[in-house]
Enzyme design. Structure first.
Site, PDB file in Angstrom:
ATOM      1  N   HIS A 131       0.850  -1.186   0.000  1.00 38.78           N
ATOM      2  CA  HIS A 131       0.000   0.000   0.000  1.00 38.78           C
ATOM      3  C   HIS A 131       0.885   1.235   0.000  1.00 38.78           C
ATOM      4  O   HIS A 131       2.113   1.163   0.174  1.00 38.78           O
ATOM      5  CB  HIS A 131      -0.942   0.008   1.204  1.00 38.78           C
ATOM      6  N   ASP A 161       0.051   7.149  -3.550  1.00 42.52           N
ATOM      7  CA  ASP A 161      -1.028   6.755  -4.453  1.00 42.52           C
ATOM      8  C   ASP A 161      -1.336   7.817  -5.504  1.00 42.52           C
ATOM      9  O   ASP A 161      -1.412   7.521  -6.699  1.00 42.52           O
ATOM     10  CB  ASP A 161      -2.315   6.487  -3.659  1.00 42.52           C
TER      11      ASP A 161
END
Length: 374
Positions: A131, A161
């Site tokens: 992540h 991200d």
């Protein structure tokens, strides 16, 4: 569907995923592209009501089961009519499903095939789960953020991200699209890895390290909170003000308005930065955030209130510019950047899974989308 914005007429197929892929596709949709999101039957992704998933605004959705006999064929029919495809599977998954780059380019050699992953398509960790926080950790970005002697501060999922992932994917897709449309140009694969993009964001810092102008530790540098005139300070009501008075003329205005011009040590005397920080902190604690905002607003002191997500849309400057917009009862950031000849706007709320299957089938000329094979 006819969109607004500079990408009007560009068709994008988005294979449903979570995080940076949908955000990248939202940005393309905001810019006017006709983005068709291929959702899987039964849903998936984050545990959020699709009606509130703003990253799916300005898109349309069709339902296709890629694991069914006819599923890959339906996607390839869309690919034949598309300019761009975006997927965020682990390396090799799209190939196993029958919608990898080779399958798609066999049907549409001009297609830009955008791949969004954390680790990239190759390397020792390519097939590992991960992540945002892990990606920014290994690139050195996370280690720069926070106070010395404390754990690194987690910047939500903005740095990895969205900045290192989504924005680099969009840049790559647009560059590849330009190439595909030049005489003799062809489609290609864009490998957008969050580790690559995040590392790229630290380019200036690496130059400063090499030049001896940046210490490789938290809270010891000009832009990481180590400098007393570039950081945040608590006010008397427990709120915070952000200070960025780096240049001499801005610093002079800052200490004058703060009321410590006569007692503040010289800004370039790093040996007394601790003393300067204490003086600034003590002064900020004498008034509320609202009071200090009134003092500094509209000046060249480079000081601003630290607002919450709910407060930000009400800031006078952001409100005047329309930086945020309300659509379908959801307050959300308006499309950015802005264009003088091809303005953009939020024209549709979050796409509901499968809600647009019939319309896409008609618009894109893929009647099989509405059949049982999907």
């Amino acid at each position: 569907m006819t969109g607004n914005g500079p990408l009007a007429g560009v068709r994008v197929v988005e294979l449903a995923g979570i995080g940076p892929g949908p955000f990248a596709a939202m940005l393309l949709a905001d810019l006017g592209a006709d983005v068709v999101r291929v959702d899987r039957p039964g849903g998936g992704g984050l545990a959020i009501d699709p009606a509130y998933d703003v990253t799916n605004r300005n898109k349309r959705s069709v339902l296709i089961d890629l694991k069914s006999a006819g599923g890959p064929g339906r996607v390839l029919e869309l690919v034949e009519r598309a300019d761009v495809l975006i997927e965020g599977f682990r390396p090799g998954v799209a190939e196993r499903l029958g919608v990898g780059p080779a399958d798609c380019h066999a049907r549409n050699p001009k297609l830009v095939y955008g791949r969004m992953t954390g680790w990239g398509q190759e390397g020792p960790l390519a097939h590992s789960a991960g992540h945002d926080i892990a990606y920014i950790a290994v690139t050195g970005a996370l280690g720069m953020i926070g106070n010395p002697g404390e754990p690194p501060a987690v910047p939500a999922n903005l740095v990895g991200d969205y900045a290192g992932g989504s924005l680099y994917l969009v840049i790559g897709v647009l560059a590849a699209l330009q190439h595909a449309r030049t005489p003799g140009g062809a489609g290609q694969v864009v490998d957008a890895a969050i580790v690559d993009g995040t590392a790229h964001l630290t380019a200036m810092i690496h130059g400063m390290v090499a030049a001896g102008g940046w210490q490789d530790r938290r809270g010891a540098n000009l832009l990481d909170g180590g400098c007393p005139f570039y950081g945040t300070y608590e006010t008397s009501d427990g709120q915070y003000m952000a200070v960025g008075a780096l240049e001499q003329q801005f610093y002079d205005e800052f200490v004058r308005l703060l009321g410590i011009a006569e007692e503040a040590p010289a800004r370039k005397d790093m040996a007394r930065w601790g003393e300067l920080r204490e003086a600034v902190a003590a002064r900020f604690k004498t008034r509320t955030r609202a009071q200090w905002t009134e003092v500094f607003e509209g000046t060249d002191a480079c000081v601003a209130p630290v607002l919450s997500l709910r407060e930000a849309p009400e800031h006078p400057h952001l409100a005047a510019r329309g930086t945020f917009t309300d659509f379908g009862g959801i307050t959300q950031p308006a499309p950015a950047p802005r264009f003088s000849a091809t303005p953009t706007a939020v024209t549709g709320g979050p796409a509901r899974p499968g809600a647009d299957t019939d319309a896409v089938a008609a618009d894109w000329g893929v009647p099989g989308l509405t059949g049982k094979g999907a």
